[in-house]
Scaffold this motif. Structure first.
Motif, PDB file in Angstrom:
ATOM      1  N   MET A 188      62.616 110.253  27.787  1.00  0.00           N
ATOM      2  CA  MET A 188      61.548 110.268  26.800  1.00  0.00           C
ATOM      3  C   MET A 188      60.525 111.341  27.151  1.00  0.00           C
ATOM      4  O   MET A 188      60.543 111.907  28.226  1.00  0.00           O
ATOM      5  CB  MET A 188      60.863 108.892  26.730  1.00  0.00           C
ATOM      6  N   THR A 189      59.626 111.583  26.257  1.00  0.00           N
ATOM      7  CA  THR A 189      58.583 112.563  26.516  1.00  0.00           C
ATOM      8  C   THR A 189      57.608 112.022  27.534  1.00  0.00           C
ATOM      9  O   THR A 189      57.538 110.832  27.790  1.00  0.00           O
ATOM     10  CB  THR A 189      57.838 112.889  25.211  1.00  0.00           C
ATOM     11  N   SER A 190      56.787 112.894  28.092  1.00  0.00           N
ATOM     12  CA  SER A 190      55.818 112.471  29.105  1.00  0.00           C
ATOM     13  C   SER A 190      54.679 111.675  28.506  1.00  0.00           C
ATOM     14  O   SER A 190      54.006 110.931  29.195  1.00  0.00           O
ATOM     15  CB  SER A 190      55.265 113.690  29.835  1.00  0.00           C
ATOM     16  N   SER A 191      54.417 111.871  27.196  1.00  0.00           N
ATOM     17  CA  SER A 191      53.390 111.074  26.541  1.00  0.00           C
ATOM     18  C   SER A 191      53.979 109.731  26.154  1.00  0.00           C
ATOM     19  O   SER A 191      55.188 109.557  26.102  1.00  0.00           O
ATOM     20  CB  SER A 191      52.864 111.809  25.307  1.00  0.00           C
ATOM     21  N   GLN A 192      53.117 108.761  25.862  1.00  0.00           N
ATOM     22  CA  GLN A 192      53.587 107.399  25.675  1.00  0.00           C
ATOM     23  C   GLN A 192      53.015 106.786  24.404  1.00  0.00           C
ATOM     24  O   GLN A 192      51.905 107.115  23.996  1.00  0.00           O
ATOM     25  CB  GLN A 192      53.195 106.555  26.894  1.00  0.00           C
ATOM     26  N   PRO A 193      53.745 105.853  23.774  1.00  0.00           N
ATOM     27  CA  PRO A 193      53.335 105.315  22.483  1.00  0.00           C
ATOM     28  C   PRO A 193      52.068 104.464  22.547  1.00  0.00           C
ATOM     29  O   PRO A 193      51.825 103.771  23.521  1.00  0.00           O
ATOM     30  CB  PRO A 193      54.532 104.454  22.073  1.00  0.00           C
ATOM     31  N   LEU A 194      51.298 104.528  21.480  1.00  0.00           N
ATOM     32  CA  LEU A 194      50.149 103.641  21.337  1.00  0.00           C
ATOM     33  C   LEU A 194      50.668 102.272  20.947  1.00  0.00           C
ATOM     34  O   LEU A 194      51.171 102.081  19.853  1.00  0.00           O
ATOM     35  CB  LEU A 194      49.198 104.158  20.267  1.00  0.00           C
ATOM     36  N   LEU A 195      50.573 101.339  21.849  1.00  0.00           N
ATOM     37  CA  LEU A 195      51.049  99.984  21.597  1.00  0.00           C
ATOM     38  C   LEU A 195      49.874  99.077  21.273  1.00  0.00           C
ATOM     39  O   LEU A 195      48.719  99.431  21.498  1.00  0.00           O
ATOM     40  CB  LEU A 195      51.810  99.478  22.815  1.00  0.00           C
ATOM     41  N   PRO A 196      50.152  97.894  20.746  1.00  0.00           N
ATOM     42  CA  PRO A 196      49.063  96.970  20.401  1.00  0.00           C
ATOM     43  C   PRO A 196      48.367  96.437  21.649  1.00  0.00           C
ATOM     44  O   PRO A 196      48.899  96.537  22.763  1.00  0.00           O
ATOM     45  CB  PRO A 196      49.791  95.843  19.657  1.00  0.00           C
ATOM     46  N   PRO A 197      47.180  95.851  21.482  1.00  0.00           N
ATOM     47  CA  PRO A 197      46.524  95.194  22.621  1.00  0.00           C
ATOM     48  C   PRO A 197      47.426  94.105  23.186  1.00  0.00           C
ATOM     49  O   PRO A 197      48.267  93.548  22.482  1.00  0.00           O
ATOM     50  CB  PRO A 197      45.259  94.589  21.992  1.00  0.00           C
ATOM     51  N   ARG A 198      47.245  93.798  24.432  1.00  0.00           N
ATOM     52  CA  ARG A 198      48.041  92.734  25.050  1.00  0.00           C
ATOM     53  C   ARG A 198      47.555  91.380  24.534  1.00  0.00           C
ATOM     54  O   ARG A 198      46.416  90.995  24.777  1.00  0.00           O
ATOM     55  CB  ARG A 198      47.920  92.807  26.570  1.00  0.00           C
ATOM     56  N   HIS A 199      48.438  90.674  23.848  1.00  0.00           N
ATOM     57  CA  HIS A 199      48.028  89.394  23.269  1.00  0.00           C
ATOM     58  C   HIS A 199      47.765  88.344  24.342  1.00  0.00           C
ATOM     59  O   HIS A 199      47.122  87.329  24.082  1.00  0.00           O
ATOM     60  CB  HIS A 199      49.083  88.888  22.284  1.00  0.00           C
ATOM     61  N   GLN A 200      48.231  88.600  25.577  1.00  0.00           N
ATOM     62  CA  GLN A 200      48.002  87.631  26.650  1.00  0.00           C
ATOM     63  C   GLN A 200      46.521  87.418  26.925  1.00  0.00           C
ATOM     64  O   GLN A 200      46.121  86.344  27.388  1.00  0.00           O
ATOM     65  CB  GLN A 200      48.705  88.087  27.933  1.00  0.00           C
ATOM     66  N   SER A 201      45.690  88.426  26.642  1.00  0.00           N
ATOM     67  CA  SER A 201      44.250  88.275  26.880  1.00  0.00           C
ATOM     68  C   SER A 201      43.674  87.151  26.030  1.00  0.00           C
ATOM     69  O   SER A 201      42.948  86.284  26.529  1.00  0.00           O
ATOM     70  CB  SER A 201      43.523  89.591  26.575  1.00  0.00           C
ATOM     71  N   ILE A 202      43.999  87.154  24.736  1.00  0.00           N
ATOM     72  CA  ILE A 202      43.473  86.123  23.845  1.00  0.00           C
ATOM     73  C   ILE A 202      44.140  84.785  24.121  1.00  0.00           C
ATOM     74  O   ILE A 202      43.500  83.728  24.020  1.00  0.00           O
ATOM     75  CB  ILE A 202      43.654  86.534  22.372  1.00  0.00           C
ATOM     76  N   CYS A 203      45.409  84.803  24.496  1.00  0.00           N
ATOM     77  CA  CYS A 203      46.083  83.553  24.885  1.00  0.00           C
ATOM     78  C   CYS A 203      45.356  82.892  26.056  1.00  0.00           C
ATOM     79  O   CYS A 203      45.170  81.672  26.082  1.00  0.00           O
ATOM     80  CB  CYS A 203      47.533  83.828  25.267  1.00  0.00           C
TER      81      CYS A 203
END
Length: 271
Positions: free
Chosen positions: A1-16
């Protein structure tokens, strides 16, 4: 893959985790205070103190709505991101979907700020009420030592739990700001189909984790409010709502969408 990385959603574990602490610590300590108050009332009845405590419980319960709102706007943000992603993938070029996404992210950041403030007020209001009750019921030289000990210990437990919750919410807020700060540049190269698929799956999972069956904030509010509200129907699951959209977008510095799109995690795609 490229050296840059995808913008993923916030980690839902925080709100859990915030949800878990709210049930296992905030509710537990509120019940502990209630038991201490009831014990004091049994030997030193005070209608005025009872009224103050009942109002305090209802007020504490209402503050859980602010945590509930974080889950609601998370759900909306995920939904809007998926709509925007679909528009990009199909090449329809929908600026309205982009603006809706940015607005949702901004609202999510704002609601997270409000939730942090509500938790601090939750603790402070209970501390003040415990002091008022102690003063009120000690006027006639009544021994309130047991209530004072229990309330002091509960305040310490609440302080620790709320500190952890606010740290989790701050982390969540920073992740949401990454979404809020996106800019759309038509000259950016679009990701591959494989990259689209990976990002879509992550946001679909976040949407589901923030959905109506994920949390029980309304039931928590009911239990915190106490027996005065026992005649109301108990709702055991939450339904997401659509907050009023605002058209004024944040003027904060935008970060190139696709530059940030490939950013957040490593090894998401095979080499």
């Amino acid at each position: 893959m490229t050296s840059s990385q995808p913008l993923l959603p916030p980690r839902h574990q925080s709100i859990c985790r915030v949800h878990e602490i709210s049930w296992s610590v905030l509710l537990l300590q509120l019940n502990r205070l209630n038991e201490a108050f009831e014990a004091a009332q049994a030997t030193h009845p005070s209608p005025e103190a009872k009224k103050i405590w009942s109002e305090a419980r209802r007020s504490a319960a209402k503050k859980m709505r602010n945590l509930q709102d974080v889950a609601y706007v998370d759900y909306n943000t995920a939904n809007d991101f998926l709509d925007f992603l679909k528009a990009l993938q199909t090449g329809r070029g929908n600026p309205g979907a982009y603006e809706t996404l940015i607005d949702s992210a901004r609202q999510a950041v704002n609601e997270t700020d409000i939730a942090q403030e509500a938790l601090l007020k939750f603790r402070e209001d209970l501390r003040i009420v415990a002091g008022k009750i102690t003063t009120l019921m000690s006027d006639d030289c009544k021994d309130m030592t047991s209530f004072q000990i229990e309330s002091s210990q509960s305040m310490l437990e609440l302080a620790t739990a709320i500190e952890e919750c606010n740290a989790l919410l701050e982390e969540h807020r920073e992740e949401l700001k990454e979404v809020q700060q996106q800019s759309l540049d038509e000259n950016d190269n679009l990701p591959s189909e494989e990259e689209f698929q990976m990002v879509q799956e992550k946001w679909l999972a976040f949407e589901e984790a923030s959905g109506p069956q994920a949390y029980k904030w309304l039931l928590l509010q009911h239990k915190m409010a106490g027996p005065d509200d026992s005649d109301e129907p108990v709702i055991t699951s939450d339904n997401p709502r659509n907050p009023t959209r605002r058209t004024n977008l944040s003027k904060s510095r935008r970060i190139s969408f696709w530059r940030k799109f490939f950013r957040r995690i490593s090894s998401c795609l095979p080499n």
